[in-house]
Design an enzyme around this catalytic site. Structure first.
Site, PDB file in Angstrom:
ATOM      1  N   TRP A   1     -14.881  -9.834   1.542  1.00  0.00           N
ATOM      2  CA  TRP A   1     -14.100  -8.859   0.787  1.00  0.00           C
ATOM      3  C   TRP A   1     -14.926  -8.317  -0.381  1.00  0.00           C
ATOM      4  O   TRP A   1     -14.418  -7.606  -1.228  1.00  0.00           O
ATOM      5  CB  TRP A   1     -12.789  -9.496   0.266  1.00  0.00           C
TER       6      TRP A   1
ATOM      7  N   LYS B   1       1.203  -8.777  13.868  1.00  0.00           N
ATOM      8  CA  LYS B   1      -0.063  -9.115  13.214  1.00  0.00           C
ATOM      9  C   LYS B   1      -0.148 -10.631  13.244  1.00  0.00           C
ATOM     10  O   LYS B   1       0.634 -11.308  12.580  1.00  0.00           O
ATOM     11  CB  LYS B   1      -0.046  -8.609  11.778  1.00  0.00           C
TER      12      LYS B   1
ATOM     13  N   GLU C   1      -5.594 -12.365   8.263  1.00  0.00           N
ATOM     14  CA  GLU C   1      -5.324 -12.410   6.826  1.00  0.00           C
ATOM     15  C   GLU C   1      -4.203 -13.393   6.485  1.00  0.00           C
ATOM     16  O   GLU C   1      -3.288 -13.088   5.729  1.00  0.00           O
ATOM     17  CB  GLU C   1      -4.984 -11.005   6.310  1.00  0.00           C
TER      18      GLU C   1
ATOM     19  N   GLU D   1      -4.395   2.840  15.672  1.00  0.00           N
ATOM     20  CA  GLU D   1      -3.610   2.758  14.438  1.00  0.00           C
ATOM     21  C   GLU D   1      -4.382   3.519  13.360  1.00  0.00           C
ATOM     22  O   GLU D   1      -5.494   3.137  12.991  1.00  0.00           O
ATOM     23  CB  GLU D   1      -3.426   1.291  14.015  1.00  0.00           C
TER      24      GLU D   1
ATOM     25  N   ASP E   1     -11.797  -1.231   8.088  1.00  0.00           N
ATOM     26  CA  ASP E   1     -10.451  -1.104   7.549  1.00  0.00           C
ATOM     27  C   ASP E   1     -10.177   0.247   6.892  1.00  0.00           C
ATOM     28  O   ASP E   1     -10.200   0.344   5.666  1.00  0.00           O
ATOM     29  CB  ASP E   1     -10.216  -2.224   6.516  1.00  0.00           C
TER      30      ASP E   1
ATOM     31  N   GLU F   1      -4.589   4.203   1.235  1.00  0.00           N
ATOM     32  CA  GLU F   1      -5.031   2.960   0.595  1.00  0.00           C
ATOM     33  C   GLU F   1      -6.453   3.080   0.052  1.00  0.00           C
ATOM     34  O   GLU F   1      -6.748   2.607  -1.043  1.00  0.00           O
ATOM     35  CB  GLU F   1      -4.954   1.804   1.605  1.00  0.00           C
TER      36      GLU F   1
ATOM     37  N   LYS G   1      -7.158  -0.432  14.872  1.00  0.00           N
ATOM     38  CA  LYS G   1      -7.448   0.506  13.782  1.00  0.00           C
ATOM     39  C   LYS G   1      -8.604   1.420  14.183  1.00  0.00           C
ATOM     40  O   LYS G   1      -9.514   0.985  14.891  1.00  0.00           O
ATOM     41  CB  LYS G   1      -7.807  -0.244  12.505  1.00  0.00           C
TER      42      LYS G   1
ATOM     43  N   ARG H   1     -18.024  -8.616  10.254  1.00  0.00           N
ATOM     44  CA  ARG H   1     -16.610  -8.286  10.426  1.00  0.00           C
ATOM     45  C   ARG H   1     -16.405  -7.143  11.432  1.00  0.00           C
ATOM     46  O   ARG H   1     -15.405  -7.107  12.157  1.00  0.00           O
ATOM     47  CB  ARG H   1     -16.027  -7.903   9.056  1.00  0.00           C
TER      48      ARG H   1
ATOM     49  N   ASN I   1       2.883  -7.650   7.677  1.00  0.00           N
ATOM     50  CA  ASN I   1       2.950  -8.969   7.023  1.00  0.00           C
ATOM     51  C   ASN I   1       4.442  -9.276   6.962  1.00  0.00           C
ATOM     52  O   ASN I   1       5.101  -9.053   5.956  1.00  0.00           O
ATOM     53  CB  ASN I   1       2.345  -8.927   5.617  1.00  0.00           C
TER      54      ASN I   1
ATOM     55  N   HIS J   1     -16.406   0.160   1.908  1.00  0.00           N
ATOM     56  CA  HIS J   1     -15.760  -0.981   1.252  1.00  0.00           C
ATOM     57  C   HIS J   1     -16.407  -1.382  -0.072  1.00  0.00           C
ATOM     58  O   HIS J   1     -16.570  -2.568  -0.359  1.00  0.00           O
ATOM     59  CB  HIS J   1     -15.701  -2.195   2.187  1.00  0.00           C
TER      60      HIS J   1
ATOM     61  N   ARG K   1       0.820  -1.228   0.000  1.00  0.00           N
ATOM     62  CA  ARG K   1       0.000   0.000   0.000  1.00  0.00           C
ATOM     63  C   ARG K   1       0.846   1.268   0.000  1.00  0.00           C
ATOM     64  O   ARG K   1       0.462   2.283   0.595  1.00  0.00           O
ATOM     65  CB  ARG K   1      -0.959   0.039   1.191  1.00  0.00           C
TER      66      ARG K   1
HETATM   67  O1  GCW Z   1      -6.109  -2.856   4.975  1.00  0.00           O
HETATM   68  C1  GCW Z   1      -5.663  -4.129   4.859  1.00  0.00           C
HETATM   69  C2  GCW Z   1      -4.719  -4.013   3.715  1.00  0.00           C
HETATM   70  C3  GCW Z   1      -3.588  -4.990   3.781  1.00  0.00           C
HETATM   71  C4  GCW Z   1      -2.932  -4.833   5.146  1.00  0.00           C
HETATM   72  C5  GCW Z   1      -3.973  -5.155   6.218  1.00  0.00           C
HETATM   73  C6  GCW Z   1      -3.435  -4.943   7.616  1.00  0.00           C
HETATM   74  C7  GCW Z   1      -0.662  -5.068   5.828  1.00  0.00           C
HETATM   75  O2  GCW Z   1      -5.445  -4.128   2.539  1.00  0.00           O
HETATM   76  O3  GCW Z   1      -2.709  -4.669   2.748  1.00  0.00           O
HETATM   77  O4  GCW Z   1      -1.797  -5.637   5.283  1.00  0.00           O
HETATM   78  O5  GCW Z   1      -5.061  -4.318   6.087  1.00  0.00           O
HETATM   79  O6  GCW Z   1      -3.602  -3.854   8.140  1.00  0.00           O
HETATM   80  O7  GCW Z   1      -2.873  -5.859   8.189  1.00  0.00           O
END
Ligand code: GCW
Length: 678
Positions: free
Chosen positions: A521, A265, A269, A364, A342, A370, A337, A313, A188, A498, A146
């Site tokens: 998603w 993390k 995901e 966060e 997201d 993004e 977050k 979610r 990640n 989203h 991102r």
């Molecule tokens: O927002 C999503 C993003 C992923 C990201 C994930 C996260 C780092 O699309 O790219 O991965 O969140 O925050 O872990």
């Protein structure tokens, strides 16, 4: 003759090259300063690399009175804050810590550059948060998840031997706004970051950042023990695994004695985590916390967890973490977050804020855009950050804002922190869009003082980054302050969320329905448009996510009449003909919002073009051409969403609204090749 021509050519080019600016100096340009004060006008005892930097800044850029720099143990309660006082012949900056003195120097430089009154100053500054941290989502191969401003600043191949001059410039820019911590790598996380050779590279960065008051942290992969050293598993209750992390911690602290800690993390995901072994997030976090504890390190454990289950979610992080409250070590902080989905253009705040009563929490944010047009759209994010920090959770009664929950006021947290995902890359201007620099700046300023207004921050930034001429500052500030709402309007008004195209999250794809992939998603999962209406029912008749909020918010959001209209489709499935407060039907209002957003961008273009004489050629043109993209994208968003939703509302687009210029079928065919998974 040949020479003569060359002279003319140079003569012609000089005025342009003088005025051309590439943005590399950020808000630290000092365009009118040739020299600062002479060294003998700086009074300071002792030598230390941080003080040396303070002196460098003063002798190069400070044009005012003599300056005295004093460390003062009685100012301990200000943490790394400081006081600035002026007397008849000098300005005195005092702090308990050297870094506070450097912050004070940047403060007076900011006052000078914004032409603020420097007489009789009497300033006391104490930071809102102890840990003010940027999260880089930089991969070891130089790409950035991102990231929209080029490749990573960190040249892993070249380190530890070859050192880019930008490491220092980066540290300086952060110090100038009070950022004191950085996570270098993507959440990640590659296990390799903990390999010996990488740690030696990390050490070099830590050494460069240290004099600027910046501590280094790393994102770690939960499977590291197994992947790196072939342990039988990475189960947090396995003694061998625990010892592996302890050994790793001492290896790190030998190289970097002030190492900050880990960001994790886990079980999110597809990332590994303690649940792979039937353990909880607390088991996983505590194991790492125990390893770092003897060295003073902390664990920032992310609450961004969700799986493709039947559960909404927006509820999953809450349901996962609330039962674990009180089970975490005291050097663990839960990183949440701002919203429960997201980083959308607008979300309700995450109900997990304030719900953990015995565990420190931190926000966060995402600076990298993004979901806000990457580095093509001008979107000033301070209003988004403020909206979240100022949200009242009611968890300790009225006035329990997210700011007060996270800054230690209400929870007496031992650790207080605030984080944001960086938008920085190796582009010359660091952030791609010149105006995206403002979002880095704004995050730093709010992390230092969350009571600052979006307006004040924009004002400082514009004056330092461009000019203090009011004829420029005023209209540009208006653009910035309205820009987030404008983006919400042309992308996802009224609480929609989203409905981005999958993968890259750039353009619209409200029709997206990934039946064979992850339904959670899919845009249709989030907007639920049908013949009756549109929106996600999170009331008792739906997912009941409203019940996770403290009273009276649960009731406020349960009732469509009391739900703020900017979140109405977040909490309710609303009939197309529902009457909004302004008398329009929901359908009309939706059309009107998309149209307003689009028109605002067109107005930004007009305003910017009028300001050409105030801006150097390069930055003027760069912003101008990105505004063109933004204007085109806004029409794309409006047409895609309205033409698609019209299939359900079956009503005309009100006739006073700009007509669509696209066919829906054509828009549905657009497949941008911008990479990435979900
Ligand atoms: O927002 C999503 C993003 C992923 C990201 C994930 C996260 C780092 O699309 O790219 O991965 O969140 O925050 O872990």
């Amino acid at each position: 003759m040949q020479n003569f021509k060359a002279y003319i050519l140079i003569f012609l080019l000089i005025p342009f090259s003088l005025f051309a600016e590439d943005g590399s100096q950020l808000w630290l340009r000092f365009p009118n300063v040739k020299n600062g004060i002479s060294a003998d006008k700086i009074i300071s005892k002792g030598n230390n690399p941080t003080i040396e930097i303070a002196k460098y800044e003063l002798t190069n850029f400070w044009q005012g009175q003599a300056v005295e720099l004093r460390t003062d143990k009685t100012l301990k309660n200000l943490k790394d804050g400081y006081t600035i006082k002026s007397s008849s012949d000098k300005i005195i900056i005092s702090s308990n810590k050297e870094i506070g003195l450097l912050y004070g120097v940047y403060h007076i430089l900011q006052l000078q550059e914004t032409k603020s009154n420097l007489e009789n100053i009497n300033i006391t500054e104490k930071p809102s948060y102890d840990v003010r941290i940027l999260n880089h989502w930089d991969n070891l191969d130089g790409t950035i998840e991102r990231g929209y401003a080029g490749h990573s600043l960190w040249k892993w191949e070249d380190l530890p031997n070859k050192i880019s001059p930008r490491y220092k410039e980066y540290a300086r820019a952060n110090a100038s706004i009070g950022i004191n911590s950085v996570v270098l790598n993507n959440v990640n996380a590659s296990p390799n970051i903990l390999r010996k050779d990488y740690l030696e590279k990390v050490k070099i960065l830590a050494d460069i950042f240290r004099p600027y008051g910046i501590k280094v942290y790393l994102s770690v992969n939960f499977s590291s023990p197994k992947v790196l050293d072939g342990l039988e598993n990475s189960d947090p209750l396995n003694k061998n695994v625990q010892n592996w992390w302890k050994g790793k911690a001492s290896e790190i602290y030998k190289l970097i004695p002030d190492f900050g800690g880990f960001l994790v993390k886990a079980n999110s995901e597809g990332q590994p985590g303690p649940q792979d072994y039937g353990r909880t997030h607390a088991d996983g976090a505590n194991m790492m916390a125990d390893a770092l504890k003897p060295f003073g390190g902390i664990i920032m454990w992310r609450a961004f967890v969700y799986s493709p289950s039947k559960e909404d979610r927006a509820k999953q992080a809450y349901l996962e973490f609330v039962p674990l409250d009180g089970k975490f070590r005291d050097n663990v902080i839960i990183q949440i977050k701002n919203g429960p989905i997201d980083f959308q253009p607008r979300e309700a705040f995450n109900p997990l804020f304030g719900a953990l009563k015995k565990t420190p929490e931190m926000v966060e944010f995402q600076i990298t855009q993004e979901y806000l047009g990457f580095s093509n759209h001008l979107v000033y994010l301070a209003p988004l950050f403020k909206e979240n920090l100022d949200s009242d959770t009611y968890s300790f009664g009225k006035g329990s804002t997210i700011a007060k929950i996270t800054d230690g006021t209400l929870m007496k947290n031992k650790i207080t922190a605030i984080s944001a995902v960086a938008n920085i890359g190796e582009d010359t201007n660091w952030t791609g869009h010149h105006f995206a620099q403002a979002n880095w700046y704004a995050f730093g300023r709010l992390a230092w003082n969350h009571d600052l207004s979006s307006e004040q921050i924009a004002d400082e930034w514009i004056k330092m980054t461009f000019t203090d001429d009011q004829d420029f500052v005023k209209p540009v500030k208006e653009i910035m302050l309205s820009s987030r709402e404008t983006a919400v309007d042309y992308m996802m008004p009224l609480g929609l969320h989203h409905i981005f195209a999958s993968g890259h999250h750039y353009g619209p794809e409200p029709w997206g329905d990934y039946k064979n992939g992850r339904p959670d998603w899919s845009p249709v999962y989030y907007h639920k448009a049908d013949a009756n209406g549109v929106g996600f029912d999170r009331t008792k008749t739906g997912s009941n996510a409203v019940s996770l909020y403290f009273p009276p918010l649960n009731e406020t959001y349960e009732n469509i009449k009391t739900t703020p209209e900017n979140l109405i489709l977040w909490f309710h499935h609303v009939p197309w003909n529902y009457k909004m407060k302004d008398g329009k039907t929901l359908w009309e209002e939706l059309c009107f919002k998309y149209d307003t957003g689009m028109k605002n961008v067109r107005d930004y273009q007009k305003t910017w073009d009028k300001l050409q004489t105030y801006v150097d050629e390069d930055r003027f043109k760069s912003v101008q051409s990105r505004l063109k993209i933004q204007a085109k994208d806004a029409v794309w968003w409006k047409d895609a969403c309205l033409l698609y939703f019209q299939k359900f509302s079956k009503q005309p687009i009100p006739y006073d609204i700009e007509r669509p210029v696209h066919e829906l079928e054509d828009l549905e065919k657009i497949k941008l090749n911008m990479g990435h998974h979900n």
